[in-house]
Design an enzyme around this catalytic site. Structure first.
Site, mmCIF file in Angstrom:
data_model
loop_
_atom_site.group_PDB
_atom_site.id
_atom_site.type_symbol
_atom_site.label_atom_id
_atom_site.label_comp_id
_atom_site.label_asym_id
_atom_site.label_seq_id
_atom_site.Cartn_x
_atom_site.Cartn_y
_atom_site.Cartn_z
ATOM 1 N N ILE A 86 20.464 51.488 -76.477
ATOM 2 C CA ILE A 86 20.459 51.159 -75.054
ATOM 3 C C ILE A 86 21.588 50.140 -74.877
ATOM 4 C CG2 ILE A 86 18.572 49.499 -75.361
ATOM 5 C CD1 ILE A 86 17.710 50.137 -72.476
ATOM 6 N N TYR A 87 22.671 50.597 -74.258
ATOM 7 C CA TYR A 87 23.872 49.775 -74.144
ATOM 8 C C TYR A 87 24.423 49.826 -72.732
ATOM 9 C CZ TYR A 87 24.069 49.440 -79.209
ATOM 10 O OH TYR A 87 23.771 49.164 -80.526
ATOM 11 N N GLY A 116 20.467 47.705 -67.702
ATOM 12 C CA GLY A 116 19.609 47.870 -68.873
ATOM 13 C C GLY A 116 18.153 48.044 -68.467
ATOM 14 N N ASN A 169 20.478 39.096 -82.499
ATOM 15 C CA ASN A 169 20.809 39.513 -81.138
ATOM 16 C C ASN A 169 19.746 38.950 -80.184
ATOM 17 O OD1 ASN A 169 21.548 40.812 -78.783
ATOM 18 N ND2 ASN A 169 21.722 42.834 -79.719
ATOM 19 N N TYR A 203 13.566 42.762 -74.734
ATOM 20 C CA TYR A 203 12.429 43.587 -75.166
ATOM 21 C C TYR A 203 11.110 42.823 -75.078
ATOM 22 C CZ TYR A 203 15.911 46.949 -76.587
ATOM 23 O OH TYR A 203 16.951 47.832 -76.585
#
Length: 175
Positions: free
Chosen positions: A100-101, A112, A139, A146
């Site tokens: 997912i970018y 996003g 990250n 998330y």
């Protein structure tokens, strides 16, 4: 001024060159220097982000790609996997978010989140038990994203980026 309209559409097989370009660029932007050496990032890209690999992935019936479009420009993309296309063996009716970018210039515009909403919609349509993914332990922005969306860490996974052994945090969201 409001956010631009974002259209999320399935990637077609004839879009393999566009997918390769955005895949390489967004991966490099996310994980290239100063996070990793130029040599390691290029080795990884040259092994994993090839036209042959992307074309094969696009033709796998258990993998799905979607582009996010803004003003006829690709702003981001996702790759999700089901069944034997998942990168780890997982029990049950599950969905993996492999990628997912969002392109650097479009970050901060909720793209996003819109891509993630598309994933949730697909998961509900397919009666998925849980969504899972791996996210690099270094990250923090992605980890925060998330966690904000309800994911919890359940394991770790080692992988090689060039010559560097790295750790992914495995996270899942039970639906």
């Amino acid at each position: 001024m409001g956010l631009p309209e974002v259209l999320i559409k399935p990637v077609q097989p004839e879009d393999n060159h566009k997918l390769l370009d955005i895949g390489r660029q967004t991966f490099y932007d996310a994980f290239g220097p100063p996070h990793n050496t130029e040599e390691n990032i290029n080795e990884y890209l040259n092994e994993n982000f090839t036209l042959d690999n992307i074309t094969r992935e696009l033709h796998n019936p258990n993998s799905k790609f979607y582009f996010a479009w803004i003003n006829n420009q690709i702003a981001g993309y996702i790759k999700i996997n089901f069944g034997n296309a998942q990168t780890e063996p997982v029990e049950g009716n599950t969905l993996e978010i492999e990628r997912i970018y969002v392109v650097k210039e479009q970050q901060g515009k909720k793209i996003g989140q819109l891509l993630f909403q598309k994933i949730l919609q697909i998961a509900k349509e397919k009666s998925i038990e849980f969504i899972w993914l791996g996210v690099w332990e270094k990250n923090p922005g992605a980890i925060k994203f998330y966690k904000r969306n309800g994911f919890k860490v359940f394991n770790t996974h080692k992988f090689m980026l060039g010559t560097d052994l790295q750790t992914d945090m495995m996270m899942k969201l039970i639906l």
